[in-house]
Structures are given as structure tokens and as C-alpha cells.
Design an enzyme around this catalytic site. Structure first.
Site, PDB file in Angstrom:
ATOM      1  N   ASP A  90      17.457 -16.944  -4.041  1.00 30.48           N
ATOM      2  CA  ASP A  90      18.893 -16.670  -3.982  1.00 30.48           C
ATOM      3  C   ASP A  90      19.591 -17.918  -3.446  1.00 30.48           C
ATOM      4  O   ASP A  90      18.944 -18.908  -3.113  1.00 30.48           O
ATOM      5  CB  ASP A  90      19.172 -15.430  -3.133  1.00 30.48           C
ATOM      6  CG  ASP A  90      18.669 -15.586  -1.716  1.00 30.48           C
ATOM      7  OD1 ASP A  90      18.206 -16.686  -1.339  1.00 30.48           O
ATOM      8  OD2 ASP A  90      18.737 -14.608  -0.962  1.00 30.48           O
ATOM      9  N   ASP A 270      15.392  -6.725  -7.532  1.00 31.01           N
ATOM     10  CA  ASP A 270      14.638  -7.024  -6.315  1.00 31.01           C
ATOM     11  C   ASP A 270      15.156  -6.091  -5.240  1.00 31.01           C
ATOM     12  O   ASP A 270      16.308  -5.673  -5.277  1.00 31.01           O
ATOM     13  CB  ASP A 270      14.866  -8.468  -5.848  1.00 31.01           C
ATOM     14  CG  ASP A 270      16.204  -8.616  -5.145  1.00 31.01           C
ATOM     15  OD1 ASP A 270      17.233  -8.672  -5.833  1.00 31.01           O
ATOM     16  OD2 ASP A 270      16.232  -8.629  -3.897  1.00 31.01           O
ATOM     17  N   CYS A 308      -3.593   7.382  -8.460  1.00 34.59           N
ATOM     18  CA  CYS A 308      -2.960   6.079  -8.237  1.00 34.59           C
ATOM     19  C   CYS A 308      -4.054   5.019  -8.311  1.00 34.59           C
ATOM     20  O   CYS A 308      -5.115   5.179  -7.722  1.00 34.59           O
ATOM     21  CB  CYS A 308      -2.257   6.024  -6.882  1.00 34.59           C
ATOM     22  SG  CYS A 308      -1.536   4.396  -6.545  1.00 34.59           S
ATOM     23  N   CYS A 310      -3.873   1.956  -7.217  1.00 30.12           N
ATOM     24  CA  CYS A 310      -3.691   0.861  -6.265  1.00 30.12           C
ATOM     25  C   CYS A 310      -4.922   0.700  -5.364  1.00 30.12           C
ATOM     26  O   CYS A 310      -5.728   1.617  -5.215  1.00 30.12           O
ATOM     27  CB  CYS A 310      -2.414   1.046  -5.450  1.00 30.12           C
ATOM     28  SG  CYS A 310      -2.613   1.986  -3.937  1.00 30.12           S
ATOM     29  N   CYS A 313      -5.105   3.416  -2.492  1.00 31.46           N
ATOM     30  CA  CYS A 313      -5.508   4.766  -2.901  1.00 31.46           C
ATOM     31  C   CYS A 313      -6.965   4.807  -3.371  1.00 31.46           C
ATOM     32  O   CYS A 313      -7.624   5.833  -3.257  1.00 31.46           O
ATOM     33  CB  CYS A 313      -4.580   5.305  -3.985  1.00 31.46           C
ATOM     34  SG  CYS A 313      -2.950   5.710  -3.339  1.00 31.46           S
ATOM     35  N   HIS A 339       0.469  -0.114  -1.666  1.00 28.00           N
ATOM     36  CA  HIS A 339       0.722   1.119  -2.427  1.00 28.00           C
ATOM     37  C   HIS A 339       2.170   1.158  -2.935  1.00 28.00           C
ATOM     38  O   HIS A 339       2.407   1.425  -4.118  1.00 28.00           O
ATOM     39  CB  HIS A 339       0.427   2.378  -1.607  1.00 28.00           C
ATOM     40  CG  HIS A 339       0.899   3.617  -2.312  1.00 28.00           C
ATOM     41  ND1 HIS A 339       0.164   4.242  -3.299  1.00 28.00           N
ATOM     42  CD2 HIS A 339       2.084   4.287  -2.234  1.00 28.00           C
ATOM     43  CE1 HIS A 339       0.871   5.255  -3.789  1.00 28.00           C
ATOM     44  NE2 HIS A 339       2.040   5.312  -3.156  1.00 28.00           N
TER      45      HIS A 339
HETATM   46 ZN   LIG Z   1      -1.651   4.044  -4.267  1.00 28.97          ZN
END
Ligand SMILES: [Zn+2]
Length: 373
Positions: A90, A270, A308, A310, A313, A339
Site C-alpha cells: 500500500d 486483503d 478441512c 488445512c 485440521c 486454518h
Molecule cells: Zn482447517
């Protein structure tokens, strides 16, 4: 920079954006790395675990500490941080405006006092580009005159006038610098101001669209107005933004905000929400938000979200995360941030697929249905 719209579903767009450092599909969400670090994560987490292709860094913070010249000496943001994807920076104007107690906009630029040591500085259209050349970000934002909402009509009009004037100075300066061989792989975005005044916004968008910027951003929203006012402003602006350039909605937002604004034709986002909320123990799931610190999660052996993909998880239970939060263990910040960012980046991927298949309205219905059930 190369940008191409590949598919459209009504106003929602699936595009491809290629910079000198990465190529990715839009709509895209950029994790926020304020001080050249997405809080609690490193470059490996971002690239390998999250597959993030672009992140944001804040010029104001890096200008004050460690200083743009220090980062330049260490090879620019990519080399400094080890993150080899793209960076958007920015202009620093927003933080000069929001973090400094004594920020004073004038025709010349924004004068402010450092929130770290009280030292005095002036950001001008040229100086913020010089800082971003030193940082070597891929997408640079120009200085704009932003205002808090609600604002009086005469202040909104002044902001638009000044923002257009600074945009003209910025693009001229950027072309001169590029002729000298500086910032050749860097791209420049202008920012539309005008509060929630449609006429002021349209005037600003029209003027900026004709100046040859690589992309246009919508600034000054998500600063206290109602969600619907933000959606309506974005919708009113879209016909005035060039079809063939990326559209970036700055600082927005919640998962619902992403869906609503992608539907209206926004390409880039963002927000600190996924990482800031993670650190407070608020985790995002398809069913809505979950507060991991609650007693009901003590001893629970299922992950935050079934299915999930990720890192968190796949490896850890709610019971363990609840314990880490309560014990104030630092690893909690990283696991929760992984996550939440994975959730945000996954929504973007799902929306890309939905646009390609012409099923955005089905996606949206399903998105809200899961949250209300
Ligand atoms: Zn997750």
C-alpha cells in the site's frame, strides 16, 4: 503484469494475473503481512502449507522500521522475507492517517508523526513510490487522500480532487522512473475515493480510469459504514471501472463480504480479519464462526472442521487447540492462522470454480445455507 479475464458469470469474473514473481487466478485474497510478516507465519507456511501466491506488506510500517533502504540492501521484499510469490504494497497513507495522532493532509501530501518514536515525516505521491521502488513490490499503490466516514460533502469533494491530482503526479513520476530503468517490473494502482457519495466516486473512477494505471482500487470503504452501503457503493462503481484491469477492494473483509463483492465484480481483496481473529481464538468454518476458547471444546478430539484440508485440521483436535489457547502457547497463533487463511483461500478457489462453471448463484445460496443451518 499480464491480466486477462477468462470467464464471467454475470458480473463475477475469473481472471489470471501474472507478475514478475507469480501467476494466480482471481478473484484472489491476499494475506496481510503488515511488517513484512504474516503474523506468526513464515514464507514456508505461506508457500507450502497455504499455497499463497500473493501477500500484502504495509509501506508505512516498513518505512519506519527497518526502513526501505535496509530492505533494498537485503534484496527487496522477496529476498528479505524469503517469500517468492508476489507482493502488493500500500502507499502508507492509510496508516499515516489512522495510526498517527497528528496526521495532517495538505495539497502536498500527508504529514504525520511516527507512532513508534514521534518523529515527523511527510508522505508525498513521489516519496511513497520511491519507498515502494526500494521494497520492489509487484503491485504498488499510489497516495490517496482518504477520509473517515461519515464525512461532509465538501470534505469528500476535496478528497476526490486531491486524489485525482496526486494520481496524475504519480503516473507521470512512475513513467519517468521507468524510463530511467527503475521499477520496470513494478505495477501501479490508483485508488478511488468518494465515501459513499456515488457521484463523487463515479467522477473519481472516470478520471482515474483514463490515466493508464495497471489496476484500480476502491479505497475508503469498510471504515465504519454499514455492510449494505459498502456493497451498494461497489455495485454503483463497477460500470466505471475498466473491464480489462484488476479491481481491488482494499481492506475488505468478512467471508460474506468476499462473496458479495466477487458477485459484483471485484478481483482482489486483503484483510487482517482471518489472522487477527485467529489470534483471538475465532475460527472460520463453513457453518460460521467458532470460538475455540469455549469450555465445550475441552477434550474434544475432532478437528476444527471435518474435511478441512488445512495443516491444522489434518494434525490437531479442537481439544488440543482449546488447550493451547488457554495455556497461552505461542503455537496456537500459527495453527489458528493457518486454518483461517486456508479457509479464506479455499473460498476464493471455490468461487473461481463456480464462476468457471457458471454456477455462482448456486455457490452463493449454498454458502449462506450452510451458515444458517
Ligand atoms: Zn482447517
Amino acid at each position: 503484469m499480464h491480466f486477462k479475464i477468462k470467464y464471467k458469470d454475470k458480473n463475477a469474473r475469473l481472471g489470471e494475473l501474472i507478475t514478475a514473481h507469480s501467476s494466480f487466478q482471481t478473484p484472489a485474497f491476499m494475506p496481510v503481512g503488515t511488517a513484512a510478516a504474516v503474523k506468526s507465519l513464515d514464507a514456508n507456511d505461506l508457500s507450502k502449507l497455504l499455497d499463497a501466491k500473493i501477500i500484502l506488506a504495509n509501506t508505512y510500517h516498513l518505512f519506519l522500521r527497518p526502513g526501505a533502504e535496509v530492505i533494498k540492501r537485503l534484496g527487496g521484499l522477496h529476498s528479505f522475507t524469503g517469500f517468492k510469490g508476489s507482493f502488493l504494497t500500500d502507499s502508507g497513507g492509510f496508516q499515516a492517517f489512522s495510526l498517527s495522532k497528528n496526521s495532517k493532509p495538505s495539497e502536498e501530501g500527508i504529514a504525520f508523526k511516527s507512532h513508534i518514536d514521534g518523529s515527523l515525516h511527510l508522505f508525498t505521491p513521489k516519496s511513497v513510490l520511491d519507498t515502494q521502488y526500494a521494497l520492489n513490490s509487484d503491485l504498488m499503490m499510489i497516495l490517496d487522500d482518504l477520509i473517515a466516514l461519515p464525512a461532509k460533502k465538501d470534505r469528500i469533494d476535496l478528497s476526490v480532487k486531491r486524489t485525482i491530482k496526486w494520481a496524475k503526479q504519480s503516473i507521470k513520476y512512475h513513467k519517468e522512473r521507468q524510463k530511467e530503468g527503475i521499477g520496470l517490473t513494478q505495477n501501479i494502482f490508483a485508488i478511488i475515493q468518494g465515501g459513499t457519495d456515488y457521484e463523487a466516486r463515479r467522477l473519481c473512477a472516470n478520471e482515474l480510469a483514463g490515466l493508464g494505471f495497471d489496476g484500480l482500487a476502491i479505497g475508503g470503504l469498510s471504515v465504519g459504514e454499514e455492510n449494505q452501503a459498502m456493497y451498494d457503493t461497489v455495485e454503483a462503481l463497477m460500470p466505471f471501472m475498466p473491464e480489462n484491469r484488476p479491481r481491488y477492494l482494499m481492506g475488505v473483509g468478512s467471508p460474506e463480504d468476499l462473496v458479495e463483492n466477487v458477485e459484483r465484480g471485484v478481483d482482489l481483496f486483503d484483510c487482517v480479519m482471518p489472522t487477527r481473529n485467529a489470534r483471538n481464538g475465532t475460527l472460520f468454518t463453513k457453518e460460521g464462526r467458532l470460538n475455540i476458547k469455549r469450555a465445550e471444546f475441552i477434550g474434544k478430539d475432532d478437528p476444527i472442521e471435518l474435511n478441512c484440508e488445512c495443516y491444522t485440521c489434518k494434525h490437531y483436535s479442537k481439544g488440543y487447540l482449546n488447550h493451547l489457547f488457554r495455556a497461552k502457547e505461542l503455537s496456537f497463533f500459527r495453527l489458528a492462522s493457518l486454518h483461517n487463511l486456508h479457509y479464506y483461500l479455499s473460498i476464493m478457489k471455490s468461487m473461481q470454480v463456480a464462476i468457471k462453471e457458471g454456477k455462482f448463484s448456486e455457490f452463493k445460496r449454498d454458502f449462506y445455507h450452510k451458515r444458517s443451518s
